[in-house]
Write a protein that holds these residues in place. Sequence first.
Motif, PDB file in Angstrom:
ATOM      1  N   TYR A 158      77.053  36.128  59.626  1.00 18.51           N
ATOM      2  CA  TYR A 158      77.304  36.819  60.310  1.00 18.51           C
ATOM      3  C   TYR A 158      75.929  37.910  60.508  1.00 18.51           C
ATOM      4  CZ  TYR A 158      79.256  40.534  62.986  1.00 18.51           C
ATOM      5  OH  TYR A 158      80.156  41.089  63.996  1.00 18.51           O
ATOM      6  N   VAL A 179      77.239  42.551  50.173  1.00 19.27           N
ATOM      7  CA  VAL A 179      78.127  43.946  51.298  1.00 19.27           C
ATOM      8  C   VAL A 179      78.027  45.606  50.370  1.00 19.27           C
ATOM      9  CG1 VAL A 179      79.645  45.655  52.705  1.00 19.27           C
ATOM     10  CG2 VAL A 179      79.196  42.857  52.899  1.00 19.27           C
ATOM     11  N   MET A 193      87.637  44.133  62.195  1.00 22.11           N
ATOM     12  CA  MET A 193      86.834  43.512  63.459  1.00 22.11           C
ATOM     13  C   MET A 193      86.691  42.458  63.118  1.00 22.11           C
ATOM     14  SD  MET A 193      87.097  45.009  65.686  1.00 22.11           S
ATOM     15  CE  MET A 193      87.619  46.865  66.837  1.00 22.11           C
ATOM     16  N   ALA A 213      86.978  45.403  48.106  1.00 26.12           N
ATOM     17  CA  ALA A 213      88.853  44.795  48.016  1.00 26.12           C
ATOM     18  C   ALA A 213      88.626  43.965  49.037  1.00 26.12           C
ATOM     19  CB  ALA A 213      89.892  46.378  47.799  1.00 26.12           C
ATOM     20  N   ASP A 214      89.545  43.089  48.709  1.00 27.64           N
ATOM     21  CA  ASP A 214      90.343  42.064  49.460  1.00 27.64           C
ATOM     22  C   ASP A 214      91.272  43.207  50.158  1.00 27.64           C
ATOM     23  OD1 ASP A 214      91.911  39.503  50.554  1.00 27.64           O
ATOM     24  OD2 ASP A 214      90.222  38.487  48.462  1.00 27.64           O
ATOM     25  N   ASP A 225      85.449  45.879  51.448  1.00 22.75           N
ATOM     26  CA  ASP A 225      84.626  44.781  52.139  1.00 22.75           C
ATOM     27  C   ASP A 225      84.772  44.377  50.313  1.00 22.75           C
ATOM     28  OD1 ASP A 225      83.141  43.297  54.421  1.00 22.75           O
ATOM     29  OD2 ASP A 225      83.079  41.816  52.803  1.00 22.75           O
ATOM     30  N   ASN A 226      85.213  43.180  50.552  1.00 24.39           N
ATOM     31  CA  ASN A 226      84.718  42.020  49.313  1.00 24.39           C
ATOM     32  C   ASN A 226      84.148  41.319  48.935  1.00 24.39           C
ATOM     33  OD1 ASN A 226      85.474  39.712  50.768  1.00 24.39           O
ATOM     34  ND2 ASN A 226      87.179  38.977  49.951  1.00 24.39           N
ATOM     35  N   ASP A 227      82.463  41.722  49.788  1.00 23.39           N
ATOM     36  CA  ASP A 227      81.594  40.788  49.451  1.00 23.39           C
ATOM     37  C   ASP A 227      80.924  41.896  48.661  1.00 23.39           C
ATOM     38  OD1 ASP A 227      78.699  39.518  49.817  1.00 23.39           O
ATOM     39  OD2 ASP A 227      80.063  38.365  51.211  1.00 23.39           O
ATOM     40  N   VAL A 253      79.664  34.654  54.375  1.00 24.18           N
ATOM     41  CA  VAL A 253      80.877  34.766  56.086  1.00 24.18           C
ATOM     42  C   VAL A 253      79.888  36.364  56.268  1.00 24.18           C
ATOM     43  CG1 VAL A 253      82.839  36.026  55.742  1.00 24.18           C
ATOM     44  CG2 VAL A 253      81.435  35.208  58.085  1.00 24.18           C
ATOM     45  N   GLY A 298      86.547  45.082  55.769  1.00 29.56           N
ATOM     46  CA  GLY A 298      86.319  43.735  56.585  1.00 29.56           C
ATOM     47  C   GLY A 298      85.069  44.285  57.229  1.00 29.56           C
ATOM     48  N   THR A 299      84.231  45.678  56.601  1.00 31.27           N
ATOM     49  CA  THR A 299      83.303  46.428  57.122  1.00 31.27           C
ATOM     50  C   THR A 299      81.701  45.303  57.450  1.00 31.27           C
ATOM     51  OG1 THR A 299      83.269  48.209  55.687  1.00 31.27           O
ATOM     52  CG2 THR A 299      81.354  48.203  56.938  1.00 31.27           C
ATOM     53  N   GLY A 300      81.219  44.619  57.061  1.00 30.83           N
ATOM     54  CA  GLY A 300      80.189  43.683  57.346  1.00 30.83           C
ATOM     55  C   GLY A 300      79.063  44.582  56.069  1.00 30.83           C
ATOM     56  N   ILE A 357      87.204  40.025  61.395  1.00 32.93           N
ATOM     57  CA  ILE A 357      88.062  39.394  59.224  1.00 32.93           C
ATOM     58  C   ILE A 357      89.480  38.827  59.071  1.00 32.93           C
ATOM     59  CG2 ILE A 357      89.406  41.839  59.361  1.00 32.93           C
ATOM     60  CD1 ILE A 357      88.437  41.666  56.933  1.00 32.93           C
ATOM     61  N   ARG A 365      80.131  42.761  68.077  1.00 36.74           N
ATOM     62  CA  ARG A 365      79.440  44.663  67.723  1.00 36.74           C
ATOM     63  C   ARG A 365      79.886  45.396  68.994  1.00 36.74           C
ATOM     64  NH1 ARG A 365      79.317  45.446  62.191  1.00 36.74           N
ATOM     65  NH2 ARG A 365      78.149  47.389  63.286  1.00 36.74           N
TER      66      ARG A 365
HETATM   67  C1  LIG Z   1      82.441  38.004  60.153  1.00 30.33           C
HETATM   68  S1  LIG Z   1      81.868  39.806  59.844  1.00 30.33           S
HETATM   69  C2  LIG Z   1      82.174  41.393  60.413  1.00 30.33           C
HETATM   70  C3  LIG Z   1      81.920  42.531  59.911  1.00 30.33           C
HETATM   71  C4  LIG Z   1      82.156  43.225  60.931  1.00 30.33           C
HETATM   72  N1  LIG Z   1      83.759  44.033  60.844  1.00 30.33           N
HETATM   73  C5  LIG Z   1      81.894  42.970  62.524  1.00 30.33           C
HETATM   74  O1  LIG Z   1      83.417  43.013  63.468  1.00 30.33           O
HETATM   75  O2  LIG Z   1      80.679  43.296  62.795  1.00 30.33           O
HETATM   76  C6  LIG Z   1      83.543  39.307  58.048  1.00 30.33           C
HETATM   77  C7  LIG Z   1      83.289  40.996  57.413  1.00 30.33           C
HETATM   78  O3  LIG Z   1      84.087  40.208  56.276  1.00 30.33           O
HETATM   79  C8  LIG Z   1      84.301  40.801  54.979  1.00 30.33           C
HETATM   80  N2  LIG Z   1      85.636  39.305  54.421  1.00 30.33           N
HETATM   81  C9  LIG Z   1      86.198  38.441  54.907  1.00 30.33           C
HETATM   82  N3  LIG Z   1      87.469  38.277  54.155  1.00 30.33           N
HETATM   83  C10 LIG Z   1      87.715  39.281  53.256  1.00 30.33           C
HETATM   84  C11 LIG Z   1      88.758  39.691  52.845  1.00 30.33           C
HETATM   85  N4  LIG Z   1      89.682  39.133  51.791  1.00 30.33           N
HETATM   86  N5  LIG Z   1      88.691  41.134  51.947  1.00 30.33           N
HETATM   87  C12 LIG Z   1      87.974  41.653  52.255  1.00 30.33           C
HETATM   88  N6  LIG Z   1      87.060  41.472  53.239  1.00 30.33           N
HETATM   89  C13 LIG Z   1      86.413  40.270  53.634  1.00 30.33           C
HETATM   90  C14 LIG Z   1      82.948  39.765  54.553  1.00 30.33           C
HETATM   91  O4  LIG Z   1      82.745  40.021  53.937  1.00 30.33           O
HETATM   92  C15 LIG Z   1      82.567  40.249  56.187  1.00 30.33           C
HETATM   93  O5  LIG Z   1      81.431  40.958  55.533  1.00 30.33           O
END
Ligand SMILES: C[S@@+](CC[C@H](N)C(=O)[O-])C[C@H]1O[C@@H](n2cnc3c(N)ncnc32)[C@H](O)[C@@H]1O
Length: 278
Positions: free
Chosen positions: A33, A122, A170, A143-144, A117-119, A29, A91-93, A172, A68
């Motif tokens: 994104y 990222v 945001m 971290a998750d 974030d857990n990716d 994702v 869920g920084t992105g 997530i 954004r």
């Molecule tokens: C759609 S993006 C949103 C990025 C940013 N927050 C924004 O609104 O522009 C979702 C982000 O959440 C992260 N993410 C998804 N599931 C997650 C989890 N269980 N723990 C941590 N991060 C997670 C993804 O890796 C991704 O970077």
Amino acid sequence: MASEGAPAVGASVPTSGDAPAFDTSVAHVARVYNYWLGGKDNFAADRAAAEQAMAVYPDIALSARANRAFLRRVVTYLVSQAGIRQFLDIGTGIPSANNTHEVAQAIAPESRIVYVDNDPVVLAHARALLTSTPAGATDYIDADLRRTEQILAGAAGTLDFAQPVAIMLMAILQHLSDEDDPVGVVASLLAAVPAGSYLALSHPAKDIEAEKMKAMAERLNQMMAEKVTFRGQAEVAEFFTGLELVEPGMIRVQHWRPDTDEEANSPAALWGGVARKP
Ligand SMILES: C[S@@+](CC[C@H](N)C(=O)[O-])C[C@H]1O[C@@H](n2cnc3c(N)ncnc32)[C@H](O)[C@@H]1O
């Protein structure tokens, strides 16, 4: 405290020799994104999934941009009107324009931000998130979201949990299934912050452009590693239980204090809101 170009001590930033391995064969994702936002940090599988989603919901790229813009307006409000100086952005992105610390520190340079974030992609870009004003601080935790204790323990190195904190979620929470108990996860984060703290979130809607959003969710769930559960207005409102919603309440993100008519008229199928812990 991190300063310009110097990552905070303890941040899990890979150096050139130990970059994490990415699975580029499956869409993720953060990279999908990134593609919708016009970024270059994506691979063929990500672009294929992003295009499949755009085929059924062509406004998804504008939706991502509206999200954004919502983030930027929310951080601006929290710093300039609510007096917030600490952010936990989960869920920084992949870094984009107007990252939380850039918006906050442009107004209040002493602002402190912890990104989570857990990716691994990222994580690999975390250096860009660790540029702080000398007066403030930034950190990054790999971290998750479901591991709230790990997140809170890690964030305590940078944030003072005796002072108000804005918890940012945001776009997530759609990656937590109902079985993951997302309401409980949000509640456990809120339990760790004092009165005067804030929750800010956005969430893809299942009750706006319902047919297109359903078709998009089905395609993404076939192609993307992180599954999605889009939710309706009442379900998203549950995250704010016990909090005081800031005007204009939980609403479509483009209608939350838009700066311009263009922002207000952007087609985005996301619910969003900001609320204060009493
Ligand atoms: C759609 S993006 C949103 C990025 C940013 N927050 C924004 O609104 O522009 C979702 C982000 O959440 C992260 N993410 C998804 N599931 C997650 C989890 N269980 N723990 C941590 N991060 C997670 C993804 O890796 C991704 O970077």
